[in-house]
Design a protein around this motif. Structure first.
Motif: not given
Length: 890
Positions: A145-154
């Motif tokens: 398992p991996y955790a990561m972000t994608q914040m765009e757009p809201i």
């Protein structure tokens, strides 16, 4: 206070504040500006093996008016504790109220009215890892398992409570507590690591420069973190910049090609902007699953894995795409990250500039990639959508969250980039660069608007209101100008009469009486060769003298294809230009192709005339030019031809112009061949083998596809040319049907290489049997297909006939909820277009409306998506009704 009294206090606070909030409407778009964040401290505990994460967010807030509450963004957060410290005093309990669950807006109740002052807001919470590749999400790759972000757009509101808007730009202090055997990365360099109890460690990262929430990024997992070549100092930046690749476990060595290409991109950008890369390091991360193509997070840029995980045997298109996308994302480090749009209506200030700048970088570093042609092709692709009445403006008002997602389209990226290039060409590259450098300096680490940019360019160029109005006419008005030209003789001098209106193809209900401030530049024949003349066409009509023009000579009304407009030619001018096509530049030949296509879609020329006008292009030595008519021929074949004889005529035309080149290129790579040859081989093989079904081409592709399938469960990918893998497997699927489909579906879960997976899914999407097409689409909803891969197969199957589209429609409507749930809320606006793929009749438009109308309230952005889908169907219907396919058969 005794613990038992705490619930009574909470009830008392709620009662005292209820009347104060009753009259205030919950903000569903922009938050009020009387509470502004000054900086954040994010302290998160992230274990990808779990289903949830936890954290504490501390925000310094400037309160500029007296209030007993403030508004904040947060979605799917379970808040355990909130405190507010006013004026440096002792923290006091506050209350977190989820005021709008759909949009993710919450209210913090202070319990008493506070006067304007600085506050410290601390929120302890937990949340699930997001399941739709938004916010902080997790994926499992090769069992890890991996955790990561994608914040765009809201989507930052899924990861931490925040003021989730681009204008709220602040520094961040980030700390991650993670399992001791995992790696963690964030926007900035790690400065400290400390033990954090049994099996955990805490990573502390350096304070960021001011960032909006959508650029905050971090990732946790068993990553390979590999060093790339240090990016050496420049006159704009001291010291060597650390460069690293972050890849899934075991994939670090495949980052080398991407990392080696990065330093020259950074150096080129620094030289252009005369402004050094501002962040303290640069990490580039290959995401195991990702909703976007790439994301320009400051200092931690994330990409779809196939763009970074490369080797010498990788398909040529992936190698080129890797360089181009890296250049695009790194250009954002200046336009978007250093200078950020104030609101989403100016998203073009990010994406148009990154697209435009990437093309400049690529032309300088890899001129053989022909980014000048990509620019024109991209603009022409945008024009297809911009010909709709339901199109967007470049600078589009945002009326709801769905409009934000809609803004990530060809209008913002390719049209915007083309408009920038047009005005750059008009004022000159050096002048435009001067304006851009001043724009960056004036707004560094802050926000800007379109007016700021246009003013900077106008000042550098010494231009007045007419220039500003012309530029703004392209930003604030939708549509494509249609500039028609007529060569006349005025007292012995050749003069070009110009008229402009909005380009509206057959079937459109729009108003053509629109004008822009169009920088029109033409190139024309002279006795000595050719010359250029330019004017700013601001009215519906005008004229342009062509000094020294040869009478009866050719005129190209879009010199260098620098203008964002479609050209119109009378029959004589078109004939003259066609006869002199070799005199035009490569970009101008693309503009010629677009002009011919425009005439066809207006009903001014018929299918036979279209093919006659396009045929000379196929003799070009430049693949991008020679292959451009393929799109027109494919449309005629799938959408207009109604009989076997008509389709046979198109196949004969295609074989006459393209088969000799296909035979010359062959089906295997050649030592030392140009990358353009490899790309053209792939383009022609797919067109001739899968679309036109030329037996000789299919036989060669089938050999390779069957050789791959002969590997059994572990496909023998090395038996096919990597550039032809998808087409080869596609022919095998079409020839062998269920056997090949079942084998590919069974093998996919065990295939890790992202390029191989893309080829397999693309091949599955080429299936022709309706029952197998439904099976493939259903496979796309399974866990074996990543969320980011679904789109490859959602419209699988032939769509040329109404029966085929009916089968697709029946499957889509039956599986709608599963599609909706998996594709994600902010991608919901695309669902009408997915459902309408290939549709070309009024009845298909009506059923689309009937199905989606009651669902629009739950699909952000789908109103425009539905309008555009229905209008596209109407245009297709009108064109097929006007154009007679019988002209294809002599």
């Amino acid at each position: 206070m005794p613990r038992l009294a705490r619930p009574l206090l909470t009830l008392a606070l709620a009662a005292c504040c209820a009347s104060a909030h009753a009259a205030e409407q919950t903000p569903t778009g922009r938050l009020p500006t009387w509470a502004q964040p000054q900086d954040y401290a994010l302290d998160l505990k992230i274990d990808p093996a779990q289903d949830t994460f936890s954290g504490t967010t501390t925000i310094k807030v400037k309160l500029t008016q007296a209030s007993d509450h403030l508004w904040i963004d947060g979605k799917e957060l379970t808040v355990e504790k909130v405190t507010v410290a006013a004026g440096g005093g002792k923290p006091k309990p506050a209350r977190y109220v989820q005021a709008d669950e759909k949009n993710g807006v919450a209210r913090i109740d202070f319990g008493t009215t506070l006067q304007p002052q600085d506050l410290v807001l601390t929120i302890a919470y937990s949340a699930p890892f997001n399941g739709e590749l938004e916010g902080l999400y997790k994926v499992t790759y090769e069992g890890k398992p991996y955790a990561m972000t994608q914040m765009e757009p809201i989507s930052a509101r899924f990861a931490f409570p925040s003021f989730d808007e681009p204008s709220f730009k602040t520094p961040y202090d980030i700390r991650l507590t993670i399992p001791a055997d995992l790696q963690g990365v964030a926007n900035t360099a790690q400065v400290k690591q400390t033990p954090a109890g049994k099996g955990f460690k805490t990573l502390t990262f350096s304070r960021t420069l001011p960032l909006p929430t959508y650029l905050v990024a971090f990732a946790v997992g068993p990553w390979d973190v590999v060093d790339g070549p240090g990016i050496t100092a420049t006159s704009q930046r001291a010291g060597t910049l650390p460069l690293r690749g972050v890849a899934p476990h075991g994939k670090g060595p495949r980052m080398k090609i991407a990392l080696d290409s990065t330093p020259v991109i950074i150096h080129t950008l620094e030289d252009y902007y005369d402004f050094g890369y501002p962040w303290d390091k640069l990490d580039q991360l290959a995401a195991p699953d990702f909703s976007a193509g790439a994301m320009e997070n400051a200092g931690l840029v994330t990409y779809r894995d196939f763009l970074l995980l490369l080797d010498e045997d990788s398909a040529t298109r992936y190698k080129r795409a890797s360089f181009n996308v890296i250049a695009h994302e790194l250009a954002h480090q200046w336009t978007g990250d250093t200078v950020t749009m104030a609101w989403w209506d100016d998203l073009w200030l990010n994406e148009s500039f990154a697209t435009w700048m990437q093309q400049k970088v690529t032309m300088k570093v890899h001129p053989e990639y022909r980014a000048d042609l990509d620019r024109v092709l991209g603009a022409q692709g945008a024009m297809s959508g911009d010909g709709l009445v339901a199109t967007r403006k470049i600078r589009q008002e945002i009326t709801g969250n769905g409009d934000i997602e809609n803004a990530f389209d060809g209008i913002t990226y390719q049209k915007g980039a083309s408009v920038l290039g047009m005005f750059e060409s008009y004022v000159g590259q050096d002048v435009f660069q001067k304006g851009m450098r001043q724009y960056i300096q004036d707004h560094k680490f802050a926000n800007a608007t379109a007016d700021d940019l246009v003013s900077a360019i106008a000042t550098a160029a010494g231009k007045g209101p007419e220039f500003t109005a012309a530029f703004n006419s392209f930003l604030d008005q939708p549509g494509v100008p249609y500039v028609h030209t007529e060569v006349t003789d005025a007292k012995g001098q050749v003069v070009l009469k110009l008229t402009q209106k909005r380009y509206l193809p057959l079937g459109s209900t729009g108003d053509p009486a629109k004008t822009w401030g169009v920088p029109v530049c033409v190139r024309y024949q002279t006795t000595a060769g050719s010359d250029n003349a330019c004017t700013l066409l601001t009215a519906a009509s005008g004229q342009l003298a062509l000094p020294g023009a040869q009478k009866g000579g050719w005129v190209m009304p879009n010199a260098g294809a620098a203008g964002y407009y479609r050209i119109g030619l009378d029959a004589t001018a078109l004939k003259t230009l066609t006869a002199n096509l070799p005199q035009l530049s490569d970009t101008e030949q693309l503009a010629y192709n677009d002009g011919v296509d425009a005439s066809f879609r207006l009903g001014e020329i018929n299918p036979a005339q279209l093919l006659a006008a396009l045929k000379p292009l196929t003799a070009s030595k430049v693949p991008e030019v020679a292959d451009k008519p393929i799109g027109n021929v494919s449309w005629l074949y799938h959408s207009l031809a109604r009989t076997d004889a008509q389709r046979a005529a198109l196949s004969t035309w295609a074989q006459q112009v393209y088969l000799p080149r296909m035979q010359q290129l062959g089906y295997v790579r050649k030592d030392g061949e140009e990358g353009s040859d490899a790309l053209q081989r792939a383009e022609l093989a797919g067109f001739l083998g899968l679309t036109m079904k030329v037996p000789a081409v299919r036989a060669e592709l089938l050999k390779q596809g069957d050789a791959v399938l002969a590997g059994g469960k572990t496909l023998a990918f090395d038996q096919a040319n990597p550039d032809l893998l998808q087409s080869a497997l596609g022919v095998s699927v079409q020839e062998h049907g269920a056997a090949a489909v079942d084998q590919l579906m069974a093998a996919l879960p065990g295939v890790i290489d992202p390029a191989h997976r893309n080829a397999m899914l693309g091949a599955l999407a080429s299936v022709e049997d309706p029952a197998l097409a439904a099976k493939v689409r259903s496979f796309g909803l399974s866990k074996d297909v990543k969320v980011g891969e679904m789109r490859y197969v959602l419209t699988a199957g032939e769509r040329a006939t109404l029966a085929d589209r009916d089968a697709q429609w029946n499957w889509f409507t039956a599986n709608y909820q599963a599609i909706h749930d998996r594709i994600g809320a902010f991608a919901g606006g695309s669902l009408p277009r997915i459902a309408a793929a290939g549709a070309c009749t009024p009845a298909e438009s009506e059923r689309l409306q009937a199905f989606f109308e009651p669902r629009l309230k739950d699909l952000p952005g789908a109103v425009r998506g539905l309008q555009q889908a229905r209008e596209s169907i109407a245009l297709c219907s009108a064109l097929t009704a006007r154009q007679d396919p019988a002209t294809l058969v002599k």
